[in-house]
Design a protein around this motif. Sequence first.
Motif, PDB file in Angstrom:
ATOM      1  N   HIS A  96      24.204  43.252  38.203  1.00 21.70           N
ATOM      2  CA  HIS A  96      25.478  43.243  37.864  1.00 21.70           C
ATOM      3  C   HIS A  96      25.625  44.601  37.236  1.00 21.70           C
ATOM      4  O   HIS A  96      26.011  45.053  36.129  1.00 21.70           O
ATOM      5  CB  HIS A  96      25.763  42.316  36.670  1.00 21.70           C
ATOM      6  CG  HIS A  96      26.145  40.804  37.123  1.00 21.70           C
ATOM      7  ND1 HIS A  96      27.193  40.679  37.947  1.00 21.70           N
ATOM      8  CD2 HIS A  96      25.501  39.803  37.181  1.00 21.70           C
ATOM      9  CE1 HIS A  96      27.261  39.390  38.505  1.00 21.70           C
ATOM     10  NE2 HIS A  96      26.130  38.909  37.935  1.00 21.70           N
ATOM     11  N   ALA A  97      25.829  45.565  38.373  1.00 24.09           N
ATOM     12  CA  ALA A  97      26.210  46.984  37.934  1.00 24.09           C
ATOM     13  C   ALA A  97      27.633  47.298  37.929  1.00 24.09           C
ATOM     14  O   ALA A  97      28.177  48.547  37.758  1.00 24.09           O
ATOM     15  CB  ALA A  97      25.573  47.829  38.859  1.00 24.09           C
ATOM     16  N   CYS A  98      28.653  46.162  37.852  1.00 27.80           N
ATOM     17  CA  CYS A  98      29.931  46.489  37.780  1.00 27.80           C
ATOM     18  C   CYS A  98      30.675  45.845  36.908  1.00 27.80           C
ATOM     19  O   CYS A  98      31.973  45.587  36.964  1.00 27.80           O
ATOM     20  CB  CYS A  98      30.625  46.259  39.281  1.00 27.80           C
ATOM     21  SG  CYS A  98      32.177  46.849  39.697  1.00 27.80           S
ATOM     22  N   ALA A 158      41.152  41.465  34.596  1.00 28.22           N
ATOM     23  CA  ALA A 158      40.764  42.849  33.870  1.00 28.22           C
ATOM     24  C   ALA A 158      39.397  43.351  34.384  1.00 28.22           C
ATOM     25  O   ALA A 158      38.442  42.632  34.881  1.00 28.22           O
ATOM     26  CB  ALA A 158      40.582  42.327  32.435  1.00 28.22           C
ATOM     27  N   HIS A 159      39.220  44.592  34.277  1.00 25.03           N
ATOM     28  CA  HIS A 159      37.935  45.277  34.965  1.00 25.03           C
ATOM     29  C   HIS A 159      37.472  46.331  33.678  1.00 25.03           C
ATOM     30  O   HIS A 159      38.308  47.105  33.145  1.00 25.03           O
ATOM     31  CB  HIS A 159      38.130  45.885  36.094  1.00 25.03           C
ATOM     32  CG  HIS A 159      36.920  46.193  37.041  1.00 25.03           C
ATOM     33  ND1 HIS A 159      35.771  47.061  36.432  1.00 25.03           N
ATOM     34  CD2 HIS A 159      36.727  45.537  38.069  1.00 25.03           C
ATOM     35  CE1 HIS A 159      34.977  46.831  37.249  1.00 25.03           C
ATOM     36  NE2 HIS A 159      35.299  46.009  38.670  1.00 25.03           N
ATOM     37  N   ILE A 160      36.374  46.226  33.305  1.00 19.31           N
ATOM     38  CA  ILE A 160      35.586  46.960  32.466  1.00 19.31           C
ATOM     39  C   ILE A 160      35.802  48.493  33.351  1.00 19.31           C
ATOM     40  O   ILE A 160      35.428  48.520  34.357  1.00 19.31           O
ATOM     41  CB  ILE A 160      34.077  46.644  32.257  1.00 19.31           C
ATOM     42  CG1 ILE A 160      33.758  47.386  30.982  1.00 19.31           C
ATOM     43  CG2 ILE A 160      33.158  46.928  33.315  1.00 19.31           C
ATOM     44  CD1 ILE A 160      34.171  46.820  29.700  1.00 19.31           C
ATOM     45  N   THR A 338      48.827  41.222  36.959  1.00 16.90           N
ATOM     46  CA  THR A 338      48.503  42.195  36.302  1.00 16.90           C
ATOM     47  C   THR A 338      47.330  42.376  36.200  1.00 16.90           C
ATOM     48  O   THR A 338      46.266  41.585  35.847  1.00 16.90           O
ATOM     49  CB  THR A 338      48.997  42.133  34.980  1.00 16.90           C
ATOM     50  OG1 THR A 338      50.669  42.574  34.916  1.00 16.90           O
ATOM     51  CG2 THR A 338      48.537  43.495  33.953  1.00 16.90           C
ATOM     52  N   MET A 339      46.454  43.669  36.603  1.00 15.94           N
ATOM     53  CA  MET A 339      45.321  43.962  36.390  1.00 15.94           C
ATOM     54  C   MET A 339      45.090  45.100  35.315  1.00 15.94           C
ATOM     55  O   MET A 339      45.728  46.253  35.484  1.00 15.94           O
ATOM     56  CB  MET A 339      44.606  44.695  37.738  1.00 15.94           C
ATOM     57  CG  MET A 339      43.271  45.319  37.719  1.00 15.94           C
ATOM     58  SD  MET A 339      41.930  44.304  36.978  1.00 15.94           S
ATOM     59  CE  MET A 339      41.540  43.493  38.599  1.00 15.94           C
ATOM     60  N   MET A 340      44.277  44.880  34.391  1.00 13.21           N
ATOM     61  CA  MET A 340      44.126  45.841  32.994  1.00 13.21           C
ATOM     62  C   MET A 340      42.745  46.281  33.220  1.00 13.21           C
ATOM     63  O   MET A 340      41.828  45.861  34.034  1.00 13.21           O
ATOM     64  CB  MET A 340      44.150  45.244  31.943  1.00 13.21           C
ATOM     65  CG  MET A 340      45.535  44.482  31.356  1.00 13.21           C
ATOM     66  SD  MET A 340      45.587  43.281  30.240  1.00 13.21           S
ATOM     67  CE  MET A 340      44.881  41.499  31.104  1.00 13.21           C
ATOM     68  N   PHE A 341      42.563  47.578  32.858  1.00 10.67           N
ATOM     69  CA  PHE A 341      40.978  48.329  32.999  1.00 10.67           C
ATOM     70  C   PHE A 341      40.880  48.502  31.163  1.00 10.67           C
ATOM     71  O   PHE A 341      41.783  49.017  30.624  1.00 10.67           O
ATOM     72  CB  PHE A 341      41.402  49.731  33.459  1.00 10.67           C
ATOM     73  CG  PHE A 341      41.804  49.296  34.802  1.00 10.67           C
ATOM     74  CD1 PHE A 341      40.885  49.042  35.965  1.00 10.67           C
ATOM     75  CD2 PHE A 341      42.983  49.711  35.482  1.00 10.67           C
ATOM     76  CE1 PHE A 341      41.162  48.930  37.455  1.00 10.67           C
ATOM     77  CE2 PHE A 341      43.478  49.302  36.912  1.00 10.67           C
ATOM     78  CZ  PHE A 341      42.171  48.955  37.696  1.00 10.67           C
ATOM     79  N   VAL A 342      39.580  48.030  30.915  1.00 11.19           N
ATOM     80  CA  VAL A 342      39.237  47.783  29.603  1.00 11.19           C
ATOM     81  C   VAL A 342      38.227  49.037  29.393  1.00 11.19           C
ATOM     82  O   VAL A 342      36.995  48.948  29.890  1.00 11.19           O
ATOM     83  CB  VAL A 342      38.900  46.494  29.177  1.00 11.19           C
ATOM     84  CG1 VAL A 342      38.316  46.663  27.767  1.00 11.19           C
ATOM     85  CG2 VAL A 342      39.730  45.395  29.667  1.00 11.19           C
ATOM     86  N   GLY A 343      38.355  50.034  28.399  1.00 12.96           N
ATOM     87  CA  GLY A 343      37.339  50.925  28.148  1.00 12.96           C
ATOM     88  C   GLY A 343      36.126  50.491  27.583  1.00 12.96           C
ATOM     89  O   GLY A 343      36.068  49.121  27.316  1.00 12.96           O
ATOM     90  N   ASP A 361      32.257  45.532  24.023  1.00 19.53           N
ATOM     91  CA  ASP A 361      33.091  45.588  25.683  1.00 19.53           C
ATOM     92  C   ASP A 361      33.432  44.441  25.894  1.00 19.53           C
ATOM     93  O   ASP A 361      34.585  43.865  26.391  1.00 19.53           O
ATOM     94  CB  ASP A 361      32.187  46.430  26.447  1.00 19.53           C
ATOM     95  CG  ASP A 361      31.871  47.652  26.118  1.00 19.53           C
ATOM     96  OD1 ASP A 361      32.499  48.217  25.402  1.00 19.53           O
ATOM     97  OD2 ASP A 361      30.800  48.260  26.547  1.00 19.53           O
ATOM     98  N   LEU A 362      32.240  43.273  25.865  1.00 21.79           N
ATOM     99  CA  LEU A 362      32.687  41.917  26.311  1.00 21.79           C
ATOM    100  C   LEU A 362      33.725  41.562  25.310  1.00 21.79           C
ATOM    101  O   LEU A 362      34.842  40.918  25.871  1.00 21.79           O
ATOM    102  CB  LEU A 362      31.279  41.001  25.937  1.00 21.79           C
ATOM    103  CG  LEU A 362      31.554  39.477  25.988  1.00 21.79           C
ATOM    104  CD1 LEU A 362      32.115  39.091  27.451  1.00 21.79           C
ATOM    105  CD2 LEU A 362      30.379  38.608  25.459  1.00 21.79           C
TER     106      LEU A 362
END
Length: 386
Positions: A96-98, A158-160, A338-343, A361-362
């Motif tokens: 799980h590298a993504c 949402a995507h890290i 909506t797609m969010m990107f999370v730091g 991050d989780l």
Amino acid sequence: MADLWAVLDSHLADAAVLRQALHRQPDLSGDESLTRDLVLQALPGTSTPVKVAETGAVLRIGGPGPCVGVRGEMDALPVTEATGVPWSSQNPGVMHACGHDVHLAALVAVARTIHDAGVPVPLLVVLQPREETYPSGAKDIAEHGVLDAEECVVMIGAHIQPALPAGVVACVPGGVNASSDEFEIVVRGESGHAAYPHLADDPLLALAETVVALQSVVSRSVDPMRSAVVGVSSFQAGQAANVVPDFARATGTIRALSSETRALLHERIVSVSENIARAHDCEAEVRITHGEPVLENDPRLVEVVATQLNAQGMPVSTDLRSLGADDFSFFSERMPATMMFVGSETDASLHTATFLPSDADLRAVARALLAGYLGGAALVTEGLVT
């Protein structure tokens, strides 16, 4: 809604345990059945999951009526892990590298929160296979009819994203991820002895000139205020040093942040290839494989979701766009999404052997997904989506 956020926090310890279990047993695209079943076992509620897209599933949390969908991707990547954590992948060559393990665990925490709170707008948990490969799992789910049957009228993702500082959430209206298409150009000519080039029609030369010419398609055909990429990534021709080959082949990628630019690039690639080949007495055949459309975030939804994030003290960025692609776009072209990107706290890049988001991050992803659900639920309650 302060109690709702406290309920979410109460589920994060279990979510972290689930994340480690998912990380330990990753599944490649198209083989996510074990991952799906593990997540379904962790979800609350009494409704029966609907299996879809071969290894995917959807599960309703709450009663009947229009609902808000939240997507979780299930597939891992063919990467050999090098993090060294005790819960490293036990599936050799798969990792799980993504961040999909984080997304899934965060989604379970949100689902448990919605179940416990008994909120009036139902949640549809969307467990999606094949985000990393074709054929797209999101496309299969979108075309299946299950979202219409479940009255899913909003979709949240949402995507890290380690390119953002930890805790920051990018919530941006309009196009945030590019369309992604692939092209293949095959130029056919007349082979011959390399010592007598005048007796041959050289497809290698024609294609080489085409590759160079394609580098100017974006700079000379696309509005400079619009983002796009035409990239040639492979070139094959010939086998012997003294033989002019009879064909040459190149492949590449096409990225655009608008459907108009996407169509223009397709047209220009075909025109440039065919005309240069003709100038060399060769013929060019261009095949374009359509991938993901542009991922468009709904402006109304972005506004209400950003309000939820700000209310929880989560910094919101409004300027992150990428020519990367995500098949979440197959949802966004059908309904407000909506797609969010999370730091992230990790310094490692996505898709690398040391990529390992933290428990913090989780929590940030879970809070972003809950904010997304609440924003979507607000639009449903106000009758702004049907």
